[in-house]
Design an enzyme around this catalytic site. Structure first.
Site, PDB file in Angstrom:
ATOM      1  N   ASN A 197       0.842  -1.192   0.000  1.00 54.57           N
ATOM      2  CA  ASN A 197       0.000   0.000   0.000  1.00 54.57           C
ATOM      3  C   ASN A 197       0.875   1.239   0.000  1.00 54.57           C
ATOM      4  OD1 ASN A 197      -2.685   0.647  -0.134  1.00 54.57           O
ATOM      5  ND2 ASN A 197      -3.180  -0.054   1.926  1.00 54.57           N
ATOM      6  N   TYR A 281      11.206  34.986 -30.197  1.00 56.99           N
ATOM      7  CA  TYR A 281      10.834  34.544 -28.844  1.00 56.99           C
ATOM      8  C   TYR A 281      11.733  33.435 -28.312  1.00 56.99           C
ATOM      9  CZ  TYR A 281       6.315  37.026 -29.087  1.00 56.99           C
ATOM     10  OH  TYR A 281       5.327  37.961 -29.158  1.00 56.99           O
TER      11      TYR A 281
END
Length: 523
Positions: A197, A281
């Site tokens: 778990n 850019y």
């Protein structure tokens, strides 16, 4: 390297890498052992008194209402591990599996899981003696944690399943444990569910990917600066005043890096009074794009550092000291031996926090690779690389130069755009509708791993092209730091004076990037 002493509270991501990659030894801190033993006492008392407690004296998931008798508890542990070891696909790498083992041991060390300290000691022994379980990479939906991958870890812990030897060959786990002189465990009450778990599979893959991504962020500033200098771009866009006017931390950092990388460049000085007003850019906005990636990495690091030192089991044991002096203790959990504790069922195994971070990281790295490819395009495109040969080819026409290299980079960044689709927005119902909303965190982790590799390879291609472009501009030189980065690239990839097969160059430069030797130019 000194042994790492774990206690569940202060494990760093760097220490995870030390154990996973550098084989650092691991031991349980004595103070943590005491906390683990106290919690184990609670579980033993519940079993002795035959109390009803989820996953201790009951089945799991949809079968939580099924009572398990005392004499069947050991059988339940075996059945849980065997039935949940249902993974498929290629195994995780040795480093990823070792990271998963350490993370599981560290979580158990917090003293909330109720396992015996022998469980943690055995995982540490396996790490220290090079026993690596074979863990299939697929089969987890990320809640109740990474059940299938962790079950394969637990399977090796009990001497079943398979391990990977030092060459990556699969061998029976029993043989691997015997060769390493590690005694397989016989699991007791609650230990199977505590082992399977949790979020450690997605977290292991994600942690190593994050550390690699942090190196890529620094590398992007270095290579981007080389490309800008080769394209005779301006450093005006990196002026500190601009970035203080929009003070995102990552943007400030990348702008500072770019200024450092370009300081003292002869190439920059050679065109300082030219007529060009501003760059495209992909050059001008490097601080904004690279910086946003940095801020994403910082957020993801915070999430993973929290998760690394969290209890992600279910149920969890809380001693009264943990809860505070005035905290109520439920009568059902107070044993006749006077142990005061709560055993609480919850959902800490759910991978949603990690899944979101993994997806976010994948999106950010997709952008980092994307802007790298756009700079590469400017380096090779004869319409955009004024003063440089078409496709950076000596004798263009007879030679094709980097024409196909740009195509390869374009394929990588386009693949990343597909992989960047978030897994964490998906869910599928499992376990008889008991586990009806899951995180898909392991899917996010596996996608991220591929995105990191693609981004590194795309940046390797840009690095090789930028170095080639700088060679064409000699005798003018880039900055001192730029020359160091150029020399690092040239240490594994020679100048192309005519067409040659380049895939091995790309692989060597990608390895150089992964090692941090390109990013080292910043330092």
């Amino acid at each position: 390297m000194n042994a790492l002493h774990i206690n569940g509270n202060d494990l760093s991501l760097e220490a995870v890498r030390d154990v996973a990659v550098e084989r650092r030894a691991v031991l349980l801190l004595p103070e943590a052992r005491e906390a683990v033993n106290r919690a184990r006492g609670v579980v033993d008392a519940l079993v002795a008194e035959n109390r009803v407690s989820y996953a201790i004296t009951t089945g799991v998931g949809k079968l939580a209402d099924v009572r398990i008798a005392g004499e069947q508890i050991r059988e339940l542990q075996l059945n849980l591990v065997r039935s949940h070891a249902a993974g498929v696909g290629e195994p995780l790498s040795t480093a990823e599996t070792r990271a998963m083992m350490l993370l599981r041991a560290n979580s158990l060390s917090k003293g909330h899981s109720g396992v015996r300290s022998a469980v943690i000691d055995t995982i540490c022994e396996m790490l220290n003696r090079g026993v690596t379980p074979m863990v299939p990479s697929q089969g987890s939906v990320g809640a109740s944690g990474d059940l299938a991958p962790l079950a394969h870890l637990a399977l090796a812990l009990i001497g079943e399943g398979e391990c990977l030897d030092e060459k990556g060959v699969r061998i029976p786990a029993a043989d691997a444990m015997r060769r390493a002189q590690v005694k397989p465990l016989v699991l007791e009450a609650k230990e199977a569910v505590s082992l399977i778990n949790g979020t450690q599979a997605m977290l292991a893959v994600g942690t190593l990917a994050l550390l690699a991504a942090e190196t890529l962020a620094d590398t992007a500033d270095v290579i981007g600066a080389l490309s800008l200098d080769a394209l005779r771009g301006t450093d005006v866009a990196f002026d500190e005043r601009i970035h203080k006017a929009r003070p995102h931390p990552g943007q400030l950092k990348s702008a500072a890096n770019l200024r450092k990388m370009l300081e003292g460049s002869q190439l920059r000085e050679s065109h300082r009074d030219c007529d060009r007003v501003q760059d495209a850019y992909s050059l001008r906005c490097m601080p904004q794009v690279h910086g946003a990636v940095r801020d994403t990495l910082a957020h993801c690091r915070e999430v993973m550092e929290t998760e690394v030192n969290s209890a992600v089991d279910n149920p969890l044991v809380f001693m009264k000291a943990h809860l505070g002096a005035d905290a109520p203790v439920r009568p059902a959990e107070r044993s006749s031996a006077g142990v005061e504790a709560d055993v609480l069922s919850g959902g800490n195994f759910h991978g949603q926090p990690v899944a979101f971070a993994l997806d976010f990281l994948g999106i950010a790295l997709t952008a980092l690779a994307g802007i790298s490819e756009r700079r590469l395009e400017r380096l090779v495109n004869p319409a955009l690389n004024e003063g440089l040969p078409p496709f950076l080819a000596a004798g263009a026409g007879l030679n094709s130069g980097f024409m196909m290299a740009q195509v390869a980079a374009a394929s990588l960044v386009s693949e990343n755009k597909v992989l960047a689709h978030p897994a964490s927005v998906d869910s599928i119902t499992t376990s008889g509708n008991k586990e009806d909303y899951v995180s898909m965190g392991m899917t996010a982790a596996l996608k991220l791993k591929r995105i990191v590799e693609n981004a590194r390879n795309a940046m390797a291609i840009e690095a090789m092209a930028a170095a080639q472009a700088l060679d064409f501009l000699a005798p003018l030189q880039t900055s001192r730091r730029g020359q160091a980065a150029h020399a690092a690239i040239r240490s594994v990839s020679a100048t192309m004076d005519k067409d040659r097969v380049m895939y091995q160059d790309f692989a060597r430069i990608a390895e150089l990037i992964a090692s941090g030797k390109v990013a080292a130019a910043l330092r």
